[in-house]
Design a protein around this motif. Sequence first.
Motif, PDB file in Angstrom:
ATOM      1  N   ASP A  83       0.826  -1.208   0.000  1.00  0.00           N
ATOM      2  CA  ASP A  83       0.000   0.000   0.000  1.00  0.00           C
ATOM      3  C   ASP A  83       0.862   1.260   0.000  1.00  0.00           C
ATOM      4  O   ASP A  83       0.560   2.236  -0.689  1.00  0.00           O
ATOM      5  N   LEU A  87       1.046   4.051  -3.100  1.00  0.00           N
ATOM      6  CA  LEU A  87       0.775   5.465  -2.874  1.00  0.00           C
ATOM      7  C   LEU A  87       1.659   6.339  -3.753  1.00  0.00           C
ATOM      8  O   LEU A  87       1.213   7.359  -4.285  1.00  0.00           O
ATOM      9  N   HIS A  88       2.934   5.975  -3.899  1.00  0.00           N
ATOM     10  CA  HIS A  88       3.855   6.769  -4.706  1.00  0.00           C
ATOM     11  C   HIS A  88       3.362   6.914  -6.149  1.00  0.00           C
ATOM     12  O   HIS A  88       3.604   7.935  -6.795  1.00  0.00           O
ATOM     13  N   SER A  90      -0.064   5.942  -7.378  1.00  0.00           N
ATOM     14  CA  SER A  90      -1.465   6.298  -7.599  1.00  0.00           C
ATOM     15  C   SER A  90      -1.730   7.766  -7.336  1.00  0.00           C
ATOM     16  O   SER A  90      -2.671   8.343  -7.891  1.00  0.00           O
ATOM     17  N   ALA A  91      -0.918   8.413  -6.489  1.00  0.00           N
ATOM     18  CA  ALA A  91      -1.136   9.822  -6.168  1.00  0.00           C
ATOM     19  C   ALA A  91      -0.266  10.757  -7.004  1.00  0.00           C
ATOM     20  O   ALA A  91      -0.293  11.966  -6.801  1.00  0.00           O
ATOM     21  N   ALA A 108      -7.006   2.219  -5.921  1.00  0.00           N
ATOM     22  CA  ALA A 108      -6.137   1.971  -4.773  1.00  0.00           C
ATOM     23  C   ALA A 108      -6.628   0.778  -3.969  1.00  0.00           C
ATOM     24  O   ALA A 108      -7.839   0.538  -3.879  1.00  0.00           O
ATOM     25  N   LEU A 112      -5.102   1.352   1.530  1.00  0.00           N
ATOM     26  CA  LEU A 112      -4.533   2.626   1.102  1.00  0.00           C
ATOM     27  C   LEU A 112      -5.631   3.668   0.920  1.00  0.00           C
ATOM     28  O   LEU A 112      -5.468   4.829   1.333  1.00  0.00           O
ATOM     29  N   ARG A 113      -6.728   3.270   0.328  1.00  0.00           N
ATOM     30  CA  ARG A 113      -7.838   4.215   0.119  1.00  0.00           C
ATOM     31  C   ARG A 113      -8.338   4.757   1.464  1.00  0.00           C
ATOM     32  O   ARG A 113      -8.599   5.957   1.610  1.00  0.00           O
ATOM     33  N   ILE A 116      -5.808   7.309   2.850  1.00  0.00           N
ATOM     34  CA  ILE A 116      -5.882   8.591   2.141  1.00  0.00           C
ATOM     35  C   ILE A 116      -7.120   9.362   2.562  1.00  0.00           C
ATOM     36  O   ILE A 116      -7.063  10.577   2.818  1.00  0.00           O
ATOM     37  N   TRP A 138       4.491   8.085   5.967  1.00  0.00           N
ATOM     38  CA  TRP A 138       3.227   8.299   5.261  1.00  0.00           C
ATOM     39  C   TRP A 138       2.967   9.790   5.056  1.00  0.00           C
ATOM     40  O   TRP A 138       2.528  10.220   3.983  1.00  0.00           O
ATOM     41  N   MET A 142       2.461  11.557   1.392  1.00  0.00           N
ATOM     42  CA  MET A 142       1.157  12.155   1.097  1.00  0.00           C
ATOM     43  C   MET A 142       1.282  13.643   0.794  1.00  0.00           C
ATOM     44  O   MET A 142       0.761  14.128  -0.216  1.00  0.00           O
ATOM     45  N   GLN A 145       3.050  14.271  -2.451  1.00  0.00           N
ATOM     46  CA  GLN A 145       2.244  13.967  -3.640  1.00  0.00           C
ATOM     47  C   GLN A 145       1.034  14.888  -3.749  1.00  0.00           C
ATOM     48  O   GLN A 145       0.164  14.680  -4.589  1.00  0.00           O
TER      49      GLN A 145
END
Length: 204
Positions: A83, A87-88, A90-91, A108, A112-113, A116, A138, A142, A145
């Motif tokens: 997850d 993140l790296h 998908s965002a 995601a 992870l969803r 976020i 994290w 976040m 991104q």
Amino acid sequence: MENPWPSRTSSASRQATARAWEKNVIALGLAAGFLEPLESTSIHLVQSGIARLLSLFPDKSFCEVEIARFNAETDREYADIRDFLVLHYSATERDDSEFWRYCRNLEAPDGLREKIEMFRSSGRIFRENNELFTEASWLAVMLGQGILPQSHHPVARVLDDEETLTRLAHIRGVIAQTTQQLPTQDQFLQQRGGAMAAEERRIA
């Protein structure tokens, strides 16, 4: 797009994939599974796998309950790391190639969803199951991104602005005072090099 990620807790997903521990064979590290090397996790996964094995070390009966626990915890650890890696991608804001556009449009994983959504809501980050990556990791990805919280933790309003600024200034002062007492990188390497040379002469 259909969700390509198996659930952390789905028994069906575990049955559909290879198990890290099968009968009297146990896979550790890369033998148990490969993760994108964006974040170096291989050594950690070897060490955590060994620790998990020691806590569930079998006798000749190879009890299935212990094997199932080992596999469930292994699956969960890999999913938690997955997850963070996803993140790296998908965002990301990159869209200059088909690869990055594909990554941005991936659905995601559930964990992870949720992370976020929680962060966007109030800036909260929960570290699941003592997972490898901490709240600070994290937070860095976040914010980096462009995922920003819409609100903040209510406890932040307990102190008035003046007290908050005073405390932050104190923290900055402690950090500055501490760093002033530390050697620079060049000084440290010179000191360390001299100490190593002296030790080598003593041994010789």
